[in-house]
Design a protein around this motif. Sequence first.
Motif, PDB file in Angstrom:
ATOM      1  N   VAL A 275       0.854  -1.189   0.000  1.00  0.00           N
ATOM      2  CA  VAL A 275       0.000   0.000   0.000  1.00  0.00           C
ATOM      3  C   VAL A 275       0.889   1.238   0.000  1.00  0.00           C
ATOM      4  CG1 VAL A 275      -1.704   1.347   1.295  1.00  0.00           C
ATOM      5  CG2 VAL A 275      -1.880  -1.158   1.197  1.00  0.00           C
ATOM      6  N   GLN A 276       0.544   2.168  -0.876  1.00  0.00           N
ATOM      7  CA  GLN A 276       1.255   3.444  -0.901  1.00  0.00           C
ATOM      8  C   GLN A 276       0.261   4.592  -0.930  1.00  0.00           C
ATOM      9  OE1 GLN A 276       4.067   3.509  -4.179  1.00  0.00           O
ATOM     10  NE2 GLN A 276       5.700   2.851  -2.819  1.00  0.00           N
ATOM     11  N   LEU A 277       0.545   5.617  -0.145  1.00  0.00           N
ATOM     12  CA  LEU A 277      -0.221   6.865  -0.170  1.00  0.00           C
ATOM     13  C   LEU A 277       0.761   7.958  -0.557  1.00  0.00           C
ATOM     14  CD1 LEU A 277      -2.285   6.473   3.137  1.00  0.00           C
ATOM     15  CD2 LEU A 277      -2.979   5.864   0.825  1.00  0.00           C
ATOM     16  N   GLN A 278       0.621   8.443  -1.776  1.00  0.00           N
ATOM     17  CA  GLN A 278       1.577   9.407  -2.320  1.00  0.00           C
ATOM     18  C   GLN A 278       1.004  10.816  -2.198  1.00  0.00           C
ATOM     19  OE1 GLN A 278       4.715   8.652  -3.604  1.00  0.00           O
ATOM     20  NE2 GLN A 278       5.003  10.859  -3.628  1.00  0.00           N
ATOM     21  N   ALA A 279       1.525  11.572  -1.236  1.00  0.00           N
ATOM     22  CA  ALA A 279       1.065  12.951  -1.027  1.00  0.00           C
ATOM     23  C   ALA A 279       1.886  13.910  -1.870  1.00  0.00           C
ATOM     24  CB  ALA A 279       1.174  13.319   0.441  1.00  0.00           C
ATOM     25  N   SER A 280       1.220  14.925  -2.400  1.00  0.00           N
ATOM     26  CA  SER A 280       1.895  15.935  -3.209  1.00  0.00           C
ATOM     27  C   SER A 280       1.150  17.257  -3.091  1.00  0.00           C
ATOM     28  CB  SER A 280       1.959  15.488  -4.671  1.00  0.00           C
ATOM     29  OG  SER A 280       0.655  15.329  -5.195  1.00  0.00           O
ATOM     30  N   GLY A 281       1.773  18.317  -3.622  1.00  0.00           N
ATOM     31  CA  GLY A 281       1.114  19.616  -3.654  1.00  0.00           C
ATOM     32  C   GLY A 281       1.612  20.618  -2.635  1.00  0.00           C
ATOM     33  N   GLY A 282       2.512  20.212  -1.776  1.00  0.00           N
ATOM     34  CA  GLY A 282       3.050  21.134  -0.799  1.00  0.00           C
ATOM     35  C   GLY A 282       3.981  22.147  -1.444  1.00  0.00           C
ATOM     36  N   GLY A 283       4.394  23.126  -0.649  1.00  0.00           N
ATOM     37  CA  GLY A 283       5.294  24.141  -1.165  1.00  0.00           C
ATOM     38  C   GLY A 283       5.384  25.326  -0.233  1.00  0.00           C
ATOM     39  N   LEU A 284       5.995  26.380  -0.749  1.00  0.00           N
ATOM     40  CA  LEU A 284       6.145  27.629  -0.011  1.00  0.00           C
ATOM     41  C   LEU A 284       5.082  28.613  -0.489  1.00  0.00           C
ATOM     42  CD1 LEU A 284       7.714  29.585   1.856  1.00  0.00           C
ATOM     43  CD2 LEU A 284       9.182  30.092  -0.122  1.00  0.00           C
ATOM     44  N   VAL A 285       4.352  29.187   0.439  1.00  0.00           N
ATOM     45  CA  VAL A 285       3.289  30.132   0.097  1.00  0.00           C
ATOM     46  C   VAL A 285       3.275  31.256   1.103  1.00  0.00           C
ATOM     47  CG1 VAL A 285       1.545  28.852   1.410  1.00  0.00           C
ATOM     48  CG2 VAL A 285       0.836  30.279  -0.535  1.00  0.00           C
ATOM     49  N   GLN A 286       2.858  32.430   0.662  1.00  0.00           N
ATOM     50  CA  GLN A 286       2.761  33.573   1.561  1.00  0.00           C
ATOM     51  C   GLN A 286       1.511  33.488   2.417  1.00  0.00           C
ATOM     52  OE1 GLN A 286       2.992  37.100  -0.893  1.00  0.00           O
ATOM     53  NE2 GLN A 286       5.221  37.046  -0.931  1.00  0.00           N
ATOM     54  N   PRO A 287       1.521  34.126   3.566  1.00  0.00           N
ATOM     55  CA  PRO A 287       0.297  34.168   4.390  1.00  0.00           C
ATOM     56  C   PRO A 287      -0.877  34.690   3.585  1.00  0.00           C
ATOM     57  CG  PRO A 287       2.158  34.992   5.640  1.00  0.00           C
ATOM     58  CD  PRO A 287       2.651  34.800   4.235  1.00  0.00           C
ATOM     59  N   GLY A 288      -2.018  34.033   3.769  1.00  0.00           N
ATOM     60  CA  GLY A 288      -3.205  34.381   3.002  1.00  0.00           C
ATOM     61  C   GLY A 288      -3.339  33.621   1.704  1.00  0.00           C
ATOM     62  N   GLY A 289      -2.309  32.902   1.323  1.00  0.00           N
ATOM     63  CA  GLY A 289      -2.332  32.159   0.079  1.00  0.00           C
ATOM     64  C   GLY A 289      -3.035  30.816   0.200  1.00  0.00           C
ATOM     65  N   SER A 290      -3.022  30.062  -0.902  1.00  0.00           N
ATOM     66  CA  SER A 290      -3.722  28.778  -0.963  1.00  0.00           C
ATOM     67  C   SER A 290      -2.823  27.695  -1.540  1.00  0.00           C
ATOM     68  CB  SER A 290      -4.971  28.899  -1.847  1.00  0.00           C
ATOM     69  OG  SER A 290      -5.889  29.825  -1.328  1.00  0.00           O
ATOM     70  N   LEU A 291      -3.099  26.479  -1.133  1.00  0.00           N
ATOM     71  CA  LEU A 291      -2.465  25.295  -1.694  1.00  0.00           C
ATOM     72  C   LEU A 291      -3.498  24.183  -1.745  1.00  0.00           C
ATOM     73  CD1 LEU A 291       1.016  25.050   0.088  1.00  0.00           C
ATOM     74  CD2 LEU A 291       0.627  25.490  -2.342  1.00  0.00           C
ATOM     75  N   ARG A 292      -3.301  23.248  -2.662  1.00  0.00           N
ATOM     76  CA  ARG A 292      -4.150  22.068  -2.732  1.00  0.00           C
ATOM     77  C   ARG A 292      -3.273  20.839  -2.664  1.00  0.00           C
ATOM     78  NH1 ARG A 292      -7.488  19.361  -7.701  1.00  0.00           N
ATOM     79  NH2 ARG A 292      -9.331  18.644  -6.533  1.00  0.00           N
ATOM     80  N   LEU A 293      -3.446  20.064  -1.630  1.00  0.00           N
ATOM     81  CA  LEU A 293      -2.711  18.819  -1.478  1.00  0.00           C
ATOM     82  C   LEU A 293      -3.502  17.670  -2.092  1.00  0.00           C
ATOM     83  CD1 LEU A 293      -1.492  19.095   2.232  1.00  0.00           C
ATOM     84  CD2 LEU A 293      -0.472  20.061   0.157  1.00  0.00           C
ATOM     85  N   SER A 294      -2.777  16.710  -2.644  1.00  0.00           N
ATOM     86  CA  SER A 294      -3.389  15.495  -3.193  1.00  0.00           C
ATOM     87  C   SER A 294      -2.749  14.280  -2.557  1.00  0.00           C
ATOM     88  CB  SER A 294      -3.202  15.437  -4.703  1.00  0.00           C
ATOM     89  OG  SER A 294      -3.815  16.532  -5.350  1.00  0.00           O
ATOM     90  N   CYS A 295      -3.520  13.236  -2.434  1.00  0.00           N
ATOM     91  CA  CYS A 295      -3.016  11.969  -1.903  1.00  0.00           C
ATOM     92  C   CYS A 295      -3.532  10.853  -2.812  1.00  0.00           C
ATOM     93  CB  CYS A 295      -3.483  11.756  -0.481  1.00  0.00           C
ATOM     94  SG  CYS A 295      -3.042  10.146   0.215  1.00  0.00           S
ATOM     95  N   LEU A 296      -2.630  10.299  -3.607  1.00  0.00           N
ATOM     96  CA  LEU A 296      -2.979   9.221  -4.539  1.00  0.00           C
ATOM     97  C   LEU A 296      -2.659   7.891  -3.887  1.00  0.00           C
ATOM     98  CD1 LEU A 296      -3.809   8.113  -7.311  1.00  0.00           C
ATOM     99  CD2 LEU A 296      -1.442   8.478  -8.041  1.00  0.00           C
ATOM    100  N   ALA A 297      -3.659   7.036  -3.777  1.00  0.00           N
ATOM    101  CA  ALA A 297      -3.482   5.750  -3.124  1.00  0.00           C
ATOM    102  C   ALA A 297      -3.305   4.636  -4.144  1.00  0.00           C
ATOM    103  CB  ALA A 297      -4.679   5.447  -2.237  1.00  0.00           C
ATOM    104  N   SER A 298      -2.455   3.678  -3.796  1.00  0.00           N
ATOM    105  CA  SER A 298      -2.301   2.468  -4.590  1.00  0.00           C
ATOM    106  C   SER A 298      -2.194   1.291  -3.631  1.00  0.00           C
ATOM    107  CB  SER A 298      -1.066   2.553  -5.493  1.00  0.00           C
ATOM    108  OG  SER A 298       0.096   2.751  -4.727  1.00  0.00           O
ATOM    109  N   GLY A 299      -2.686   0.152  -4.083  1.00  0.00           N
ATOM    110  CA  GLY A 299      -2.677  -1.032  -3.236  1.00  0.00           C
ATOM    111  C   GLY A 299      -3.796  -1.065  -2.227  1.00  0.00           C
TER     112      GLY A 299
END
Length: 124
Positions: free
Chosen positions: A1-25
């Motif tokens: 089983v793998q849970l592959q998280a992505s979408g992180g990064g550096l953002v300024q206060p007030g900004g937005s990010l979208r994280l994804s978690c793709l599962a396999s197995g």
Amino acid sequence: VQLQASGGGLVQPGGSLRLSCLASGITISNAYMAWFRQAPGKEREFVAGVSRRGGSTAYADSVKERFTISRDNAKNTVYLQMNNLKPEDTALYYCAASEVYANVITTLGGYGYWGQGTQVTVSS
């Protein structure tokens, strides 16, 4: 089983990010899915969770009204939309899966599978 998280990064206060978690197995439609986070020197904490069909969600008080968890079972993927980010949201974010619980579980021990984490840094 793998849970592959992505979408992180550096953002300024007030900004937005979208994280994804793709599962396999694992078929996530059979699992309660959640996001946790761990800041340096702190314990890992529950952020948000979503029931197997997406009909019920739960959030930590610190992220309510700013974060939204969702899932696409057809894509075996879970998302975390993070808006109005604050410096205190800086942490390593992990996705987790529980095949045991059908409803919200906020404790680490309730989850049998964990992803590797994606770093979110909120800074000006």
